[in-house]
Design a protein around this motif. Structure first.
Motif, PDB file in Angstrom:
ATOM      1  N   LEU A 123       0.838  -1.196   0.000  1.00 26.92           N
ATOM      2  CA  LEU A 123       0.000   0.000   0.000  1.00 26.92           C
ATOM      3  C   LEU A 123       0.869   1.241   0.000  1.00 26.92           C
ATOM      4  CD1 LEU A 123      -3.126   0.201   2.225  1.00 26.92           C
ATOM      5  CD2 LEU A 123      -1.832   2.219   1.610  1.00 26.92           C
ATOM      6  N   SER A 124       1.898   1.216   0.780  1.00 27.56           N
ATOM      7  CA  SER A 124       2.815   2.345   0.834  1.00 27.56           C
ATOM      8  C   SER A 124       3.467   2.591  -0.511  1.00 27.56           C
ATOM      9  CB  SER A 124       3.884   2.086   1.891  1.00 27.56           C
ATOM     10  OG  SER A 124       4.870   3.092   1.874  1.00 27.56           O
ATOM     11  N   ILE A 125       3.879   1.509  -1.132  1.00 27.88           N
ATOM     12  CA  ILE A 125       4.521   1.623  -2.439  1.00 27.88           C
ATOM     13  C   ILE A 125       3.543   2.168  -3.465  1.00 27.88           C
ATOM     14  CG2 ILE A 125       5.540   0.293  -4.321  1.00 27.88           C
ATOM     15  CD1 ILE A 125       6.650  -1.609  -2.110  1.00 27.88           C
ATOM     16  N   ALA A 126       2.289   1.638  -3.413  1.00 32.73           N
ATOM     17  CA  ALA A 126       1.272   2.111  -4.348  1.00 32.73           C
ATOM     18  C   ALA A 126       1.019   3.595  -4.162  1.00 32.73           C
ATOM     19  CB  ALA A 126      -0.030   1.328  -4.143  1.00 32.73           C
ATOM     20  N   LEU A 149     -13.284  -5.119  -0.339  1.00 32.75           N
ATOM     21  CA  LEU A 149     -12.477  -4.489   0.704  1.00 32.75           C
ATOM     22  C   LEU A 149     -12.121  -5.449   1.835  1.00 32.75           C
ATOM     23  CD1 LEU A 149     -14.279  -1.030   0.871  1.00 32.75           C
ATOM     24  CD2 LEU A 149     -11.902  -1.432   0.192  1.00 32.75           C
ATOM     25  N   ILE A 150     -12.875  -6.526   1.959  1.00 31.26           N
ATOM     26  CA  ILE A 150     -12.574  -7.539   2.973  1.00 31.26           C
ATOM     27  C   ILE A 150     -12.800  -8.919   2.368  1.00 31.26           C
ATOM     28  CG2 ILE A 150     -13.251  -5.998   4.860  1.00 31.26           C
ATOM     29  CD1 ILE A 150     -15.805  -7.611   5.158  1.00 31.26           C
ATOM     30  N   TYR A 187     -13.180 -12.682   9.292  1.00 27.64           N
ATOM     31  CA  TYR A 187     -13.064 -11.636   8.273  1.00 27.64           C
ATOM     32  C   TYR A 187     -11.726 -10.923   8.413  1.00 27.64           C
ATOM     33  CZ  TYR A 187     -17.882 -12.210   6.876  1.00 27.64           C
ATOM     34  OH  TYR A 187     -19.038 -12.723   6.378  1.00 27.64           O
ATOM     35  N   ALA A 188     -11.154 -10.560   7.269  1.00 24.89           N
ATOM     36  CA  ALA A 188      -9.881  -9.833   7.273  1.00 24.89           C
ATOM     37  C   ALA A 188      -9.909  -8.755   6.199  1.00 24.89           C
ATOM     38  CB  ALA A 188      -8.727 -10.802   7.027  1.00 24.89           C
ATOM     39  N   ALA A 189      -9.205  -7.671   6.440  1.00 20.00           N
ATOM     40  CA  ALA A 189      -9.125  -6.581   5.465  1.00 20.00           C
ATOM     41  C   ALA A 189      -8.386  -7.048   4.217  1.00 20.00           C
ATOM     42  CB  ALA A 189      -8.416  -5.375   6.084  1.00 20.00           C
ATOM     43  N   ASN A 190      -8.852  -6.567   3.085  1.00 15.73           N
ATOM     44  CA  ASN A 190      -8.177  -6.833   1.823  1.00 15.73           C
ATOM     45  C   ASN A 190      -7.337  -5.598   1.476  1.00 15.73           C
ATOM     46  OD1 ASN A 190      -7.395  -7.281  -0.759  1.00 15.73           O
ATOM     47  ND2 ASN A 190      -9.421  -7.663  -1.582  1.00 15.73           N
ATOM     48  N   TYR A 191      -6.065  -5.669   1.800  1.00 18.41           N
ATOM     49  CA  TYR A 191      -5.211  -4.492   1.637  1.00 18.41           C
ATOM     50  C   TYR A 191      -5.045  -4.090   0.180  1.00 18.41           C
ATOM     51  CZ  TYR A 191      -4.129  -4.959   6.574  1.00 18.41           C
ATOM     52  OH  TYR A 191      -4.224  -5.018   7.936  1.00 18.41           O
ATOM     53  N   ASP A 192      -5.096  -5.071  -0.713  1.00 22.66           N
ATOM     54  CA  ASP A 192      -4.979  -4.745  -2.131  1.00 22.66           C
ATOM     55  C   ASP A 192      -6.152  -3.892  -2.608  1.00 22.66           C
ATOM     56  OD1 ASP A 192      -2.638  -6.097  -2.318  1.00 22.66           O
ATOM     57  OD2 ASP A 192      -3.498  -7.921  -3.175  1.00 22.66           O
ATOM     58  N   MET A 228      -7.937  -1.862  -0.867  1.00 21.55           N
ATOM     59  CA  MET A 228      -7.766  -0.511  -0.333  1.00 21.55           C
ATOM     60  C   MET A 228      -6.709   0.234  -1.145  1.00 21.55           C
ATOM     61  SD  MET A 228      -6.611   0.486   3.516  1.00 21.55           S
ATOM     62  CE  MET A 228      -6.695   2.157   4.150  1.00 21.55           C
ATOM     63  N   SER A 229      -5.648  -0.448  -1.455  1.00 24.17           N
ATOM     64  CA  SER A 229      -4.563   0.158  -2.213  1.00 24.17           C
ATOM     65  C   SER A 229      -5.038   0.648  -3.579  1.00 24.17           C
ATOM     66  CB  SER A 229      -3.434  -0.860  -2.376  1.00 24.17           C
ATOM     67  OG  SER A 229      -2.439  -0.372  -3.233  1.00 24.17           O
ATOM     68  N   GLU A 230      -5.829  -0.201  -4.252  1.00 24.41           N
ATOM     69  CA  GLU A 230      -6.351   0.188  -5.565  1.00 24.41           C
ATOM     70  C   GLU A 230      -7.186   1.450  -5.484  1.00 24.41           C
ATOM     71  OE1 GLU A 230      -6.886  -4.432  -7.071  1.00 24.41           O
ATOM     72  OE2 GLU A 230      -8.589  -3.042  -7.196  1.00 24.41           O
ATOM     73  N   LEU A 231      -7.999   1.537  -4.430  1.00 27.56           N
ATOM     74  CA  LEU A 231      -8.850   2.715  -4.278  1.00 27.56           C
ATOM     75  C   LEU A 231      -8.014   3.970  -4.071  1.00 27.56           C
ATOM     76  CD1 LEU A 231     -11.611   4.027  -3.983  1.00 27.56           C
ATOM     77  CD2 LEU A 231     -11.580   3.393  -1.563  1.00 27.56           C
ATOM     78  N   LEU A 232      -6.997   3.869  -3.236  1.00 23.65           N
ATOM     79  CA  LEU A 232      -6.137   5.035  -2.995  1.00 23.65           C
ATOM     80  C   LEU A 232      -5.453   5.478  -4.278  1.00 23.65           C
ATOM     81  CD1 LEU A 232      -4.484   4.129   0.417  1.00 23.65           C
ATOM     82  CD2 LEU A 232      -6.504   5.511  -0.042  1.00 23.65           C
ATOM     83  N   VAL A 233      -4.984   4.514  -5.037  1.00 23.22           N
ATOM     84  CA  VAL A 233      -4.339   4.857  -6.306  1.00 23.22           C
ATOM     85  C   VAL A 233      -5.337   5.567  -7.226  1.00 23.22           C
ATOM     86  CG1 VAL A 233      -3.346   3.901  -8.410  1.00 23.22           C
ATOM     87  CG2 VAL A 233      -2.631   3.019  -6.185  1.00 23.22           C
TER      88      VAL A 233
END
Lengths: 120, 120
Positions: A102-105, B61-62, B73-78, B80-85
């Motif tokens: 995430l940081s890298i992205a 997202l999860i 349940y666990a967070a899907n960091y990818d 979240m990352s896509e959304l930030l990008v």
DNA sequence: TCCATATTTCAACGATTATGGAATTATTGG
DNA sequence: CCAATAATTCCATAATCGTTGAAATATGGA
């Protein structure tokens, strides 16, 4: 940043027309775009757009300024920045390896060629 | 990333209970949290939480995994990352100076002590 | 098989929200 | 002052969303 402000900003962006407006303004940069031109570019009626602009403004994501008969809207980059920080701020509590991508992205998506020394 | 997926993710996060759930899971890390414990920690009835978890799951997202009688349940960091990008990707078109603070904020908010050389 | 636990699904109600027509306010130019 | 342009406000309607009680499904243990 408070939770209810984050909700306000996320809600403001969570609507097709408003997300399009916001991204248009982000692309347009600090010079901004007149309300009428936004309406024309996105094919939204002026009264509907006015309501959408009001939501984005109340969320602190855009700001406006009169110029003659037109009102110029521009993205509020600080507001966007705060939201991103809020969404990411708890991602590393004990698990730095998880959010490294995430940081890298974030670094890659953010500005094109910023000097990495910029972060203190 | 497509616009409608971004809307889906923003909508999913733009609700107090769901944002709380998501941040709880982000904090919890990859081990995740059982649905029942999420309900208990946040004071949400199980059926309401189930609907919320479904929204977050459909938004990407999860993610979940059964463990005995519980579903973890666990967070899907990818996701979240896509959304930030997506939210940041157009911020520099001709105006790199404008979103420099955003870049710095992203770097600072993201993981605690990532090596800066990590970005290619 | 029977019971308890964990979670989800179903159905329905109340609240919020997006939208557009019509009227209103603000500014510029004649 | 009057007309034209730009944007907003008001109002009503249709659609969406969050929540909950009750019922249903799935798993584990006796």
């Amino acid at each position: 940043m408070e939770s209810n402000i984050a909700i306000k900003r996320l809600s403001a962006l969570a609507q097709p027309s408003r997300l399009a407006v916001f991204r248009l303004l982000v692309k347009a940069g600090p010079e901004g775009v007149a309300a009428g031109e936004i309406a024309r570019l996105l094919g939204i009626t002026s009264n509907t757009l006015s309501a959408q602009l009001n939501v984005l403004t109340n969320a602190g994501l855009i700001s406006s300024q009169r110029d003659g008969r037109s009102i110029i809207y521009a993205a509020n980059y600080d507001g966007m920045s705060e939201l991103l920080v809020y969404l990411m701020e708890d991602c590393c509590q004990g698990h730095p390896e998880v959010c490294a991508p995430l940081s890298i992205a974030a670094s890659r998506a953010a500005c094109c060629d910023q000097p990495q020394g910029a972060l203190s």
